[in-house]
Design an enzyme around this catalytic site. Sequence first.
Site, PDB file in Angstrom:
ATOM      1  N   LYS A 138       0.656  -1.399   0.046  1.00 51.92           N
ATOM      2  CA  LYS A 138       0.261  -0.146   0.022  1.00 51.92           C
ATOM      3  C   LYS A 138       0.634   1.647  -0.094  1.00 51.92           C
ATOM      4  O   LYS A 138       1.730   0.992   0.560  1.00 51.92           O
ATOM      5  CB  LYS A 138      -0.836   0.141   1.362  1.00 51.92           C
ATOM      6  CG  LYS A 138      -2.600   0.852   1.229  1.00 51.92           C
ATOM      7  CD  LYS A 138      -3.158   0.521   2.519  1.00 51.92           C
ATOM      8  CE  LYS A 138      -4.257   1.755   2.701  1.00 51.92           C
ATOM      9  NZ  LYS A 138      -5.134   1.199   3.828  1.00 51.92           N
ATOM     10  N   SER A 191      -9.231   1.741   2.730  1.00 50.00           N
ATOM     11  CA  SER A 191      -8.548   2.696   1.521  1.00 50.00           C
ATOM     12  C   SER A 191      -7.402   1.511   1.617  1.00 50.00           C
ATOM     13  O   SER A 191      -6.279   2.385   0.135  1.00 50.00           O
ATOM     14  CB  SER A 191      -7.404   3.286   2.537  1.00 50.00           C
ATOM     15  OG  SER A 191      -7.084   2.834   4.322  1.00 50.00           O
ATOM     16  N   SER A 243      -9.705  -0.722   7.018  1.00 42.73           N
ATOM     17  CA  SER A 243      -9.027  -0.212   5.140  1.00 42.73           C
ATOM     18  C   SER A 243      -8.945  -1.597   5.086  1.00 42.73           C
ATOM     19  O   SER A 243      -8.240  -1.472   3.662  1.00 42.73           O
ATOM     20  CB  SER A 243      -8.110   0.491   5.716  1.00 42.73           C
ATOM     21  OG  SER A 243      -8.770   2.078   5.343  1.00 42.73           O
TER      22      SER A 243
END
Lengths: 566, 566
Positions: free
Chosen positions: B132, B207, B231
């Site tokens: 990420k 996210s 997330s």
Amino acid sequence: MDSTDWQTLCAERKKQQLESIPKEWLIPLPPRKQGNVLDIPGTCGLLSERELEITNTTDVDTLLGRLALGQWSSVEVTTAFYKRAIIAQQLTNCLTEIFIEKALARAKEVDDALKHTGKPVGPLHGLPISLKDQFCIKGMDTIMGYAAWIGKPAEKDCVLVEILYDLGAVPFVRTNVPQTLMWGETYNHVFGRTTNPWNRYMTPGGSSGGEGALVALRGSPLGVGTDIGGSVRIPAAFCGLYGLRPSYERLPYCNAVNAQEGQESISSVLGPMTNSLSGVRRFTKAIIDAKPWNRDPLAVRKPWNGREYELEEHGHGLGMCFAIMWDNDAVKPHPPLVRAMQLTKAALEAAGHKVIDWIPHRHLEIYRNAERIFAADEGHDYRTECAKSGEPLIMTMRPDEDAHHYPLDQPFCAVLRGDPVHLTAYELWQLHKEKRMLRKSHLDYWEATKAVTGTGRPVDAIIAPAVATAACPHGTNSDAFWTTMCNVLDLTCSVFPVTYADKELDKKAPPHEFRNSEDEVIYNMYDPELFHGLPVCLQLIGRTLEEEGVIGMTEVVDKAIKEFKV
Amino acid sequence: MDSTDWQTLCAERKKQQLESIPKEWLIPLPPRKQGNVLDIPGTCGLLSERELEITNTTDVDTLLGRLALGQWSSVEVTTAFYKRAIIAQQLTNCLTEIFIEKALARAKEVDDALKHTGKPVGPLHGLPISLKDQFCIKGMDTIMGYAAWIGKPAEKDCVLVEILYDLGAVPFVRTNVPQTLMWGETYNHVFGRTTNPWNRYMTPGGSSGGEGALVALRGSPLGVGTDIGGSVRIPAAFCGLYGLRPSYERLPYCNAVNAQEGQESISSVLGPMTNSLSGVRRFTKAIIDAKPWNRDPLAVRKPWNGREYELEEHGHGLGMCFAIMWDNDAVKPHPPLVRAMQLTKAALEAAGHKVIDWIPHRHLEIYRNAERIFAADEGHDYRTECAKSGEPLIMTMRPDEDAHHYPLDQPFCAVLRGDPVHLTAYELWQLHKEKRMLRKSHLDYWEATKAVTGTGRPVDAIIAPAVATAACPHGTNSDAFWTTMCNVLDLTCSVFPVTYADKELDKKAPPHEFRNSEDEVIYNMYDPELFHGLPVCLQLIGRTLEEEGVIGMTEVVDKAIKEFKV
């Protein structure tokens, strides 16, 4: 709150406390001027020979062994320690809650269980345990030094107390604290001032000062204190005890009361204070083995790790490399502390370990970070609790009636005087960022010592003073510089006794360049006569959540010192 | 900041990204309206048969086994996944940083080491791992969806990346996030919007939505996401993956960038996202075995506990008692989720386990506590980062050019719109007190299930939706009610795939009494045609710091479902 003024409330509560002591346990008091009162439990006549034998048994392993075999019943052990605790109370004013009937009923319960089943109730079977005035017991007040908290009995036991009962222990007294818990001394408006049994002119330290005085007088075989900036270690060091500051949430704090509750940036932790290292180990292992995470949602799910205790990652305890922090760039230790470090170094070297110097790393930055976090609410929490009864916020630990010429009297955290700094949540987050950066920097610094230890490992543990002084006069303890580092970095650490201040050996050092007012005043305070005879302890500092290893390494150091002295 | 406006900055960065893709890896794009693009990697012709075989190997154990034996070189495995990641990028816009040369040089390095020493570099030898856009790699930007963070290369690898290199892994791409990280979708001004490869009209969640889309297309065998309110779990659930949300600080977050850095009330955690449960286990165990606490001062010193993984405290995995949370008093799950729970219940019962109902406990109070904590700075952190470049704070995830009639579009945390609530540190502490009370209450509630499980233990794990819906249209995901509970209570939890939405089986349910606007809109959004064919996943919720047990129990559940379906 009813309309009774706070002074009346406090006086009534103090009177109740006195009335809870059986008349036959009152002893003739020594002159108020008598400093050292350690002999009095043995000479006052209240304790029988057998009770003296029991209470003089400082080794918790031995006590637990006899209790588990029924050689000593819990009722007689609890009675013996209770009498001695009441003597300690009369000598040093160390207690808050006194509940003889409840404790003896509990002792009888475990005695009966042993008789009935032939087995001890648990690993702490029958052991009387004293508790700092934060650990709620159902039906009893937890006053924690606030007038407003009088007359508010707890609805339930805190998790620690629940577990202690499950383990067979006998909670038997609670002990005194300073108002707000944020002083390294012990005085509040409800129960008054606790003094140091080694010299009553001196403070026992704080905030777990009641425990310090009580355990030093052997009025309890094991006490539980709490530590947010040194509050287990300072009284342990001032009173000549063993103590442990575990890492955040290793031991269960749930449902105990606290100051600044909800402040989770630097968490208060609970730890044992005792006359034997076996007490530290037995208590810590027993609580962890009870799986506190099933009762306290914050307690770390980490079972007791026997391999860490056996020092698997520290060369199995052989040929380790310790580092001594002789100075911390903030306050220079008094000569007895320096000699204690020299003695420890020599003992460790004689036992086959290597000892190098620890150069402090960003020590003052770390301390200032804590100071700002503790002051983040501008003292709003303390003021709120005081306002509930109208009692004033205590601004000095100095006794009015016993003024002395030692000038220093600063609170741990600047919030109680000086410029208020009221932070927003966002500003607090910035302090957390700074704290994380400092913790990372210190961790990398420690790891990098691998290059110089010769063991292939980083330094195994740091050895340092817990306070720059031995126990000092009431109102003069301002030094949390040595302890707070471990609270910010969350390093597990222990306190252990090394020697006694000696006016012949510990001459005043020549003045150095003073780094700040505390440093200067602490230097000026040193007088070989004043400190003569007081116990001198050191800290052993390990890694975060390394309770097992820190206990194991403290055993190594303690043994080395004892063998070296012989 | 120079004077370049933020739009130009973003456009230039996006252009650079496009230029970093080798021309020969560009594929003919399917029509924009084509929803499901999962077949395209197999049909577009860019991947050789062998590359397809490699990238279709979803079991991470198998991949690692072949890499460790040198049957597949890391260079060929990394090349294969890189090509497929670039296909994924063209189809779903899931990537941020593309660094083919660096990754292949690293892959060659581990190949050479294996040739030279005959041994794999470490337990993740040769495995390409996607990250990420928070996990800093030296010399590379970590833009994290902020225009202002363009052109600020990291000075060092974050601790996770350091450890991944030590373990032999090959970090090879970074993946897209929403601005602020506080949305359950994935869109920002720099890299744009990520779509769901199961249906590009839908969001992949967020996210960690870039990871979700990438791993679903098998453009990465294992990705690392982060989770502060769902997330990791929301994109895992929307993309049909396995995922893990570990407890606070079990895995090392140190030196990764973050939103609201220093907010430590509810900590973001990192966890794996992958097509195989073996990937979850291998990654988690390898990172913990690397002793992250020696590099990250906050990482919990708790070695991987094999006994917990073998479910010693859960009947060794036999005859367990699971509880299904059919509803959470906030938003009612869509019919495909209900059927997934029914299927799981039947599968578990067929495998000899007991399944009872979980009645939610103070679910909304827990959620509201988080909402107030996330909003404690009134969005000051987000606004500050936006102000640095002048880019506006994004107030909706709805695409302008693709407006649809589903009305819901609320951010996770109320701070981005609505009434600002700026808290002081003292007020934040009061929220911590409330949170502690809620955690204690929930723990006691869970422990009390011992009376009804019939196993002599409390419920072994809770099974629940991760989101009330399967992947939903862009701009409509407002549900963090199911996930946030675990962040507040710090419960370890996993996500696992169960089935696919089916318009024949999953008919619209009759309306119920709506609890709030989200509940109503989510109910109204359900249309069997719209969701047909999308993956449906569930959460397995265990205890705090119970990563080993949660992985072990998820294996049990996963096996039961697979065997039941056969």
